[in-house]
Design a protein around this motif. Structure first.
Motif, mmCIF file in Angstrom:
data_model
loop_
_atom_site.group_PDB
_atom_site.id
_atom_site.type_symbol
_atom_site.label_atom_id
_atom_site.label_comp_id
_atom_site.label_asym_id
_atom_site.label_seq_id
_atom_site.Cartn_x
_atom_site.Cartn_y
_atom_site.Cartn_z
ATOM 1 N N ASN A 127 3.399 0.323 10.315
ATOM 2 C CA ASN A 127 3.222 0.336 8.857
ATOM 3 C C ASN A 127 1.957 -0.404 8.430
ATOM 4 O O ASN A 127 1.423 -1.235 9.169
ATOM 5 C CB ASN A 127 4.470 -0.241 8.176
ATOM 6 N N ILE A 128 1.486 -0.098 7.214
ATOM 7 C CA ILE A 128 0.254 -0.710 6.701
ATOM 8 C C ILE A 128 0.524 -1.794 5.656
ATOM 9 O O ILE A 128 -0.416 -2.371 5.107
ATOM 10 C CB ILE A 128 -0.706 0.353 6.134
ATOM 11 N N ASP A 129 1.777 -2.055 5.347
ATOM 12 C CA ASP A 129 2.225 -3.240 4.625
ATOM 13 C C ASP A 129 1.533 -3.444 3.274
ATOM 14 O O ASP A 129 1.270 -2.504 2.551
ATOM 15 C CB ASP A 129 2.054 -4.476 5.509
ATOM 16 N N LEU A 149 0.843 -1.185 0.000
ATOM 17 C CA LEU A 149 0.000 0.000 0.000
ATOM 18 C C LEU A 149 0.888 1.248 0.000
ATOM 19 O O LEU A 149 2.040 1.202 0.430
ATOM 20 C CB LEU A 149 -0.915 0.005 1.230
ATOM 21 N N PRO A 150 0.375 2.378 -0.472
ATOM 22 C CA PRO A 150 1.173 3.609 -0.515
ATOM 23 C C PRO A 150 1.274 4.243 0.877
ATOM 24 O O PRO A 150 0.705 5.297 1.162
ATOM 25 C CB PRO A 150 0.395 4.493 -1.494
ATOM 26 N N GLY A 151 2.009 3.578 1.756
ATOM 27 C CA GLY A 151 2.155 4.031 3.129
ATOM 28 C C GLY A 151 3.436 4.800 3.344
ATOM 29 O O GLY A 151 3.895 5.531 2.464
ATOM 30 N N GLY A 154 -4.576 -7.592 4.643
ATOM 31 C CA GLY A 154 -3.192 -7.903 4.309
ATOM 32 C C GLY A 154 -3.063 -8.958 3.232
ATOM 33 O O GLY A 154 -4.034 -9.356 2.587
ATOM 34 N N ARG A 155 -1.834 -9.419 3.042
ATOM 35 C CA ARG A 155 -1.524 -10.310 1.918
ATOM 36 C C ARG A 155 -1.917 -11.766 2.183
ATOM 37 O O ARG A 155 -1.860 -12.250 3.297
ATOM 38 C CB ARG A 155 -0.038 -10.234 1.563
ATOM 39 N N ASN A 156 -2.332 -12.409 1.105
ATOM 40 C CA ASN A 156 -2.540 -13.861 1.037
ATOM 41 C C ASN A 156 -3.664 -14.394 1.920
ATOM 42 O O ASN A 156 -3.735 -15.591 2.168
ATOM 43 C CB ASN A 156 -1.240 -14.602 1.373
ATOM 44 N N VAL A 158 -9.917 -6.381 11.769
ATOM 45 C CA VAL A 158 -9.971 -7.502 12.711
ATOM 46 C C VAL A 158 -8.579 -8.057 13.012
ATOM 47 O O VAL A 158 -8.454 -9.117 13.624
ATOM 48 C CB VAL A 158 -10.879 -8.634 12.174
ATOM 49 N N ARG A 159 -7.525 -7.322 12.590
ATOM 50 C CA ARG A 159 -6.155 -7.702 12.948
ATOM 51 C C ARG A 159 -5.559 -6.598 13.830
ATOM 52 O O ARG A 159 -5.829 -5.410 13.631
ATOM 53 C CB ARG A 159 -5.292 -7.921 11.704
ATOM 54 N N GLU A 160 -4.717 -6.968 14.761
ATOM 55 C CA GLU A 160 -4.266 -6.032 15.785
ATOM 56 C C GLU A 160 -3.366 -4.913 15.257
ATOM 57 O O GLU A 160 -3.176 -3.913 15.932
ATOM 58 C CB GLU A 160 -3.550 -6.793 16.901
ATOM 59 N N ARG A 161 -2.812 -5.083 14.066
ATOM 60 C CA ARG A 161 -2.052 -3.996 13.456
ATOM 61 C C ARG A 161 -2.572 -3.688 12.056
ATOM 62 O O ARG A 161 -1.814 -3.290 11.170
ATOM 63 C CB ARG A 161 -0.554 -4.329 13.444
ATOM 64 N N GLY A 162 -3.868 -3.892 11.858
ATOM 65 C CA GLY A 162 -4.491 -3.576 10.576
ATOM 66 C C GLY A 162 -4.297 -4.670 9.554
ATOM 67 O O GLY A 162 -5.035 -5.656 9.528
#
Length: 396
Positions: A164-166, A138-140, A196-198, A253-257
């Protein structure tokens, strides 16, 4: 895994050589393939990082409790190029080291290895407008978007690892234009799934929106140097990039986005909150000098990082708070660089402890970032605990 990797490269090379022109211009440029009818172009690259970490506890002015680790930190295979027309480009990047593809053991990933990093196609459909579909970063914050092979230090800062938003899967719309003769402005809007990925299980209740704007008052950097660590290219005139990003992850629903543990209640239901992240970052380069700075602020929509179930029990904690990272380096000639980084993390109360890191680095670039040796020394201070001293050396 290594045999499979080599067999894959050989198979691709054999099949394409029958109908293509294959070149390898020089080390670091990858294997380049151009169709005989010029209907496609592909570049294949492979890299890995071998890493040593030594860690000590600092007590009363002395170092104790030594611990050492050796890793294959990253091992990557990358394909990128275009198909049919240079306006239609693609990128595929795979991760093969154990530290690189871990994290996919939960049911959200069907308990499979997290191998795919990037898998996307982009289309330059009109003048300075490009649309991209698939899985990408992502454009973070600028530090995250910089490739792990182009970093100024052995690895990214603590600010990046906490806020970070990864990567994510979805659409990105990109545009750029000039104001006057030199002032360059870029805009990116991303609409993605948010987990996030996958992730293989689909929609969890909210999508992610990301907005980024970049201002380059003195024009573009050489060789996209605003996304490359260190002053690898000699900028005769000053170059500056000032950027702002806002990310809104609805019902995360994830603790770091896009990263971290999934939050579920006792019945297995996913429980989330809307998570907002703001980044401000800059990159400056002039001659042998490079400076990068970042600020991050992450918060939930109700300013409460703790997630409770229906009975009032805590079932998850979002990593929220602020962070500052400032680093700079000076190339001393013949590929040597000295660099310093200051990082300060201030999580919200109850989330984690405040942390400050001072890192001093020495780099030897043999073929730019494509072949280099990096070493750095970090002093870590966490509130309420002894200081930690870390020495890292990496060959990339």
């Amino acid at each position: 895994m290594k045999k499979i990797l080599l067999s894959l490269i050989a198979l691709i090379g054999l099949s394409l050589s029958l109908q293509s022109q294959i070149t390898a211009p020089k080390f670091g440029k990858g294997i380049q393939i151009l169709g005989k009818d010029s209907s496609y172009y592909s570049k294949i690259g492979y890299r890995f990082q071998n890493l040593y970490i030594g860690e000590w506890t600092s007590k009363d002015g002395s170092l104790t409790d030594y611990d050492a680790s050796f890793f294959v930190r990253r091992q990557r295979l990358k394909f990128n190029g275009w198909a049919h027309s240079p306006k239609i480009q693609y990128k595929l990047e795979l991760a093969f080291s154990n530290r690189d593809n871990s994290g996919g053991t939960g049911p959200e990933f069907r308990r499979a290895a997290n191998i795919v990093l990037d898998a996307s196609v982009s289309y330059n459909f009109y003048k300075n407008w490009t649309i991209q579909f698939g899985q990408r970063k992502l454009p973070g914050n600028v530090e995250r978007v910089i490739s792990s092979g182009n970093l100024q230090f052995v690895d990214r800062s603590r600010l990046n690892s906490r806020y970070n938003i990864d990567r994510d899967v979805g659409l990105q719309l990109k545009h750029h234009h000039k104001i006057g003769e030199t002032f360059l402005m870029r805009e990116i809007v991303a609409f993605s799934q948010g987990e996030g990925r996958n992730v293989t299980e689909g929609y969890f209740g909210g999508f992610n929106l990301t907005y980024r704007v970049e201002f380059l008052p003195f024009g573009a950097f050489q060789s996209k140097g605003d996304y490359i660590g260190s002053a690898i290219k000699y900028e005769e005139k000053p170059k500056l990039s000032v950027c702002f990003t806002y990310d809104n992850n609805n019902n995360s629903v994830r603790e770091r986005g896009q990263l971290g543990s999934f939050i579920t209640d006792g019945d297995g239901n996913y429980v989330g909150k809307t998570l907002s992240t703001f980044f401000a970052d800059m990159m400056f380069k002039h001659k042998n000098l490079s400076i990068m700075a970042e600020y991050a602020h992450k918060q939930t929509d109700d300013d409460d990082p703790f997630v409770l179930d229906a009975d009032g029990n805590e079932i998850g904690t979002f990593f929220t708070g602020t962070g500052l990272n400032v680093q700079g380096g000076y190339m001393t000639g013949k590929g040597w660089e000295v660099a310093y980084r200051y990082t300060n993390i201030q999580p919200d109360e109850g989330v984690s402890r405040d942390e400050t890191q001072h890192t001093f680095g020495i780099n030897k670039f043999i073929v730019g970032h494509k072949l280099k040796i990096q070493t750095d020394f970090t002093l870590i201070n966490r509130d309420g605990s002894d200081d930690i001293f870390v020495w890292r050396t990496q060959v990339d």
